[in-house]
Design a protein around this motif. Structure first.
Motif, PDB file in Angstrom:
ATOM      1  N   GLN A   3       0.836  -1.191   0.000  1.00  0.00           N
ATOM      2  CA  GLN A   3       0.000   0.000   0.000  1.00  0.00           C
ATOM      3  C   GLN A   3       0.872   1.242   0.000  1.00  0.00           C
ATOM      4  O   GLN A   3       1.955   1.254   0.582  1.00  0.00           O
ATOM      5  CB  GLN A   3      -0.912   0.039   1.227  1.00  0.00           C
ATOM      6  N   ALA A   5       0.532   5.083   1.172  1.00  0.00           N
ATOM      7  CA  ALA A   5      -0.282   5.987   1.968  1.00  0.00           C
ATOM      8  C   ALA A   5       0.214   7.417   1.822  1.00  0.00           C
ATOM      9  O   ALA A   5       1.350   7.718   2.163  1.00  0.00           O
ATOM     10  CB  ALA A   5      -0.258   5.567   3.434  1.00  0.00           C
ATOM     11  N   GLU A   6      -0.652   8.289   1.338  1.00  0.00           N
ATOM     12  CA  GLU A   6      -0.301   9.684   1.134  1.00  0.00           C
ATOM     13  C   GLU A   6      -0.777  10.553   2.289  1.00  0.00           C
ATOM     14  O   GLU A   6      -1.795  10.273   2.917  1.00  0.00           O
ATOM     15  CB  GLU A   6      -0.919  10.208  -0.162  1.00  0.00           C
ATOM     16  N   SER A   7      -0.047  11.636   2.521  1.00  0.00           N
ATOM     17  CA  SER A   7      -0.423  12.595   3.541  1.00  0.00           C
ATOM     18  C   SER A   7       0.167  13.953   3.187  1.00  0.00           C
ATOM     19  O   SER A   7       1.087  14.047   2.375  1.00  0.00           O
ATOM     20  CB  SER A   7       0.074  12.158   4.927  1.00  0.00           C
ATOM     21  N   CYS A  22       4.510  10.171   0.834  1.00  0.00           N
ATOM     22  CA  CYS A  22       3.913   8.921   0.389  1.00  0.00           C
ATOM     23  C   CYS A  22       4.790   7.786   0.880  1.00  0.00           C
ATOM     24  O   CYS A  22       5.932   7.642   0.433  1.00  0.00           O
ATOM     25  CB  CYS A  22       3.789   8.897  -1.136  1.00  0.00           C
ATOM     26  N   GLY A 111      -0.984   5.601  -4.849  1.00  0.00           N
ATOM     27  CA  GLY A 111      -1.530   6.077  -3.598  1.00  0.00           C
ATOM     28  C   GLY A 111      -2.999   6.406  -3.768  1.00  0.00           C
ATOM     29  O   GLY A 111      -3.532   6.387  -4.881  1.00  0.00           O
ATOM     30  N   GLN A 112      -3.663   6.702  -2.659  1.00  0.00           N
ATOM     31  CA  GLN A 112      -5.096   6.958  -2.704  1.00  0.00           C
ATOM     32  C   GLN A 112      -5.456   8.357  -3.200  1.00  0.00           C
ATOM     33  O   GLN A 112      -6.620   8.621  -3.504  1.00  0.00           O
ATOM     34  CB  GLN A 112      -5.707   6.747  -1.308  1.00  0.00           C
TER      35      GLN A 112
END
Length: 120
Positions: A3, A5-7, A22, A111-112
């Protein structure tokens, strides 16, 4: 399972800065090239920046001199530092990574998406 994961997305005024992160998690043998793409409403997804496993970078003309892509291999993370943001930078930003046992056996992951909104 792998996975990304972005922020770091959010709302910022024109001229401001924002930093996206990411991080990859899961069973990972090797991470090759990584990159950032963005998609504005009613537009196609476009390349923003890429960085190879050795650190070679490439940028879209529209962000050269303002954005900086970097990576931290031990942390399995790619970053996008965005400075001097413009309203036209408003988009959903997606990170991408090639992951696999070797450079010849890679799979792409996304990423999402992180919303970046630049107000004037």
């Amino acid at each position: 399972q792998v996975q990304l994961a972005e922020s770091g997305g959010g709302l910022v005024q024109a001229g401001g800065s924002l930093r996206l992160s990411c991080a990859a998690s899961g069973i990972i043998f090797h991470i090759g090239a990584m990159g950032w793409y963005r998609q504005a409403p009613e537009k196609q997804r476009e390349l923003v920046a890429t960085i190879s496993s050795s650190g070679r970078t490439n940028y879209a003309d529209s962000v050269k001199g303002r954005f900086t892509i970097s990576r931290d291999n031990p942390k399995r993370t790619v970053y996008l530092q965005m400075n001097s943001l413009k309203a036209e930078d408003t988009a959903v930003y997606y990170c991408n990574a090639a992951i696999g046992p070797t450079d010849m056996h890679m799979s792409e992951y996304w990423g999402q998406g992180a919303q970046v909104t630049v107000s004037s």
